[in-house]
Write an enzyme that holds these catalytic residues in place. Sequence first.
Site, PDB file in Angstrom:
ATOM      1  N   ARG A  83      36.424  -9.939 -15.340  1.00 37.58           N
ATOM      2  CA  ARG A  83      36.256  -8.982 -14.331  1.00 37.58           C
ATOM      3  C   ARG A  83      34.842  -8.272 -14.590  1.00 37.58           C
ATOM      4  NH1 ARG A  83      39.294  -4.209 -11.597  1.00 37.58           N
ATOM      5  NH2 ARG A  83      37.414  -3.400 -10.534  1.00 37.58           N
ATOM      6  N   ARG A  92      36.865  -9.657  -7.189  1.00 39.42           N
ATOM      7  CA  ARG A  92      37.216  -9.725  -8.542  1.00 39.42           C
ATOM      8  C   ARG A  92      38.136 -10.680  -8.963  1.00 39.42           C
ATOM      9  NH1 ARG A  92      39.685  -4.421  -7.816  1.00 39.42           N
ATOM     10  NH2 ARG A  92      37.704  -3.977  -6.776  1.00 39.42           N
ATOM     11  N   ASP A  95      42.446  -8.067 -11.109  1.00 37.59           N
ATOM     12  CA  ASP A  95      42.318  -6.603 -11.110  1.00 37.59           C
ATOM     13  C   ASP A  95      43.887  -6.221 -11.359  1.00 37.59           C
ATOM     14  OD1 ASP A  95      42.034  -3.784 -10.436  1.00 37.59           O
ATOM     15  OD2 ASP A  95      42.534  -3.822  -8.347  1.00 37.59           O
ATOM     16  N   ASP A  97      46.495  -2.837 -11.904  1.00 40.70           N
ATOM     17  CA  ASP A  97      46.516  -1.405 -11.616  1.00 40.70           C
ATOM     18  C   ASP A  97      48.130  -0.995 -12.182  1.00 40.70           C
ATOM     19  OD1 ASP A  97      44.184  -0.944 -10.717  1.00 40.70           O
ATOM     20  OD2 ASP A  97      44.881  -1.383  -8.401  1.00 40.70           O
TER      21      ASP A  97
HETATM   22  N1  ATP Z   1      47.283   3.854 -11.962  1.00 42.31           N
HETATM   23  C1  ATP Z   1      45.969   3.539 -12.434  1.00 42.31           C
HETATM   24  N2  ATP Z   1      45.827   2.244 -12.879  1.00 42.31           N
HETATM   25  C2  ATP Z   1      44.599   1.712 -12.921  1.00 42.31           C
HETATM   26  N3  ATP Z   1      43.480   2.230 -13.146  1.00 42.31           N
HETATM   27  C3  ATP Z   1      43.574   3.697 -12.680  1.00 42.31           C
HETATM   28  C4  ATP Z   1      44.684   4.298 -12.692  1.00 42.31           C
HETATM   29  N4  ATP Z   1      44.621   5.309 -12.350  1.00 42.31           N
HETATM   30  C5  ATP Z   1      43.196   5.604 -12.460  1.00 42.31           C
HETATM   31  N5  ATP Z   1      42.625   4.530 -12.865  1.00 42.31           N
HETATM   32  C6  ATP Z   1      41.307   4.392 -13.139  1.00 42.31           C
HETATM   33  O1  ATP Z   1      40.466   3.917 -11.950  1.00 42.31           O
HETATM   34  C7  ATP Z   1      39.539   3.264 -12.659  1.00 42.31           C
HETATM   35  C8  ATP Z   1      38.868   2.218 -11.451  1.00 42.31           C
HETATM   36  O2  ATP Z   1      39.713   1.064 -11.591  1.00 42.31           O
HETATM   37  P1  ATP Z   1      39.345  -0.046 -10.802  1.00 42.31           P
HETATM   38  O3  ATP Z   1      37.793  -0.291 -11.114  1.00 42.31           O
HETATM   39  O4  ATP Z   1      40.395  -1.070 -10.976  1.00 42.31           O
HETATM   40  O5  ATP Z   1      39.376   0.471  -9.261  1.00 42.31           O
HETATM   41  P2  ATP Z   1      39.616  -0.589  -7.999  1.00 42.31           P
HETATM   42  O6  ATP Z   1      40.650  -1.408  -8.403  1.00 42.31           O
HETATM   43  O7  ATP Z   1      38.141  -0.924  -7.729  1.00 42.31           O
HETATM   44  O8  ATP Z   1      40.005   0.540  -6.957  1.00 42.31           O
HETATM   45  P3  ATP Z   1      41.221   1.059  -6.731  1.00 42.31           P
HETATM   46  O9  ATP Z   1      41.519   2.211  -7.946  1.00 42.31           O
HETATM   47  O10 ATP Z   1      41.293   1.880  -5.538  1.00 42.31           O
HETATM   48  O11 ATP Z   1      42.522   0.147  -6.498  1.00 42.31           O
HETATM   49  C9  ATP Z   1      39.800   2.773 -13.957  1.00 42.31           C
HETATM   50  O12 ATP Z   1      38.730   2.602 -14.851  1.00 42.31           O
HETATM   51  C10 ATP Z   1      40.911   3.723 -14.376  1.00 42.31           C
HETATM   52  O13 ATP Z   1      40.331   4.510 -15.316  1.00 42.31           O
HETATM   53  N1  PH2 Z   2      43.959  -7.254   0.055  1.00 40.50           N
HETATM   54  C1  PH2 Z   2      43.562  -6.551  -0.948  1.00 40.50           C
HETATM   55  N2  PH2 Z   2      42.617  -5.714  -0.779  1.00 40.50           N
HETATM   56  C2  PH2 Z   2      41.983  -5.107  -1.917  1.00 40.50           C
HETATM   57  C3  PH2 Z   2      42.631  -5.170  -2.880  1.00 40.50           C
HETATM   58  C4  PH2 Z   2      43.568  -6.147  -3.271  1.00 40.50           C
HETATM   59  O1  PH2 Z   2      44.316  -5.952  -4.361  1.00 40.50           O
HETATM   60  N3  PH2 Z   2      44.183  -6.647  -2.301  1.00 40.50           N
HETATM   61  N4  PH2 Z   2      42.366  -4.334  -4.233  1.00 40.50           N
HETATM   62  C5  PH2 Z   2      41.196  -3.560  -3.923  1.00 40.50           C
HETATM   63  C6  PH2 Z   2      40.876  -2.523  -5.124  1.00 40.50           C
HETATM   64  O2  PH2 Z   2      41.865  -2.293  -5.884  1.00 40.50           O
HETATM   65  C7  PH2 Z   2      40.549  -3.025  -2.599  1.00 40.50           C
HETATM   66  N5  PH2 Z   2      40.972  -4.038  -1.726  1.00 40.50           N
END
Ligand code: ATP
Ligand code: PH2
Length: 168
Positions: A83, A92, A95, A97
Amino acid sequence: MKKAYLSIGSNMGDRLQFLKDAVQMVQFDPEITVKTVSSIFETDPVGYTDQAAFLNIAVELETTLSPHELLAACQRIEQELGRKRIIRWGPRTVDLDILLYNDENIESDDLVIPHPRMAERAFVVIPLASISTDPALHQLAAEFDPEKEGIRLWTAFDGDDAFVHTES
Ligand SMILES: Nc1ncnc2c1ncn2[C@@H]1O[C@H](COP(=O)(O)OP(=O)(O)OP(=O)(O)O)[C@@H](O)[C@H]1O
Ligand SMILES: Nc1nc2c(c(=O)[nH]1)N=C(CO)CN2
């Protein structure tokens, strides 16, 4: 032992293989047991829309890791699977979360649980509700129209039958 839920998404390269590799790497952690993997949903991109469709799943696990240790484990897997952060919400390989951790509320600089954007994301809520018994999540999922949200059931996750937890 704590219960946690992850959302895993991929929209680059062999998306299915990235999901399978990610689940396998999560399961490989001696401090984590994967209990259930949802079906795979193909979902239109949200946020930054000029990119390919995602495959998304939700995963239920049990772990002895703390929330921050679990975050570190997820970030290690993202790194190992190549990633790169180039565009916010952009393409990506994979990912991971953390959506929920044992009903805990956490608000630190680098970790917020429940995931701050989960309730507004059909690509998170629909797979999550499909493996949860929480009525509030089912209610939330029912408020989304999958067709309008661009969410299509893609296939069952058949990475390994051992990941499918059946209540006895
Ligand atoms: N519940 C969580 N799970 C994963 N990352 C988290 C969470 N809460 C905060 N973060 C923080 O978010 C930061 C950015 O994560 P990431 O780059 O995966 O964001 P993204 O997937 O692009 O966007 P989003 O956060 O909207 O899904 C990570 O470095 C992490 O520290
Ligand atoms: N459909 C879809 N859209 C996204 C996704 C994802 O996992 N699925 N993840 C994102 C950033 O976390 C931003 N947008």
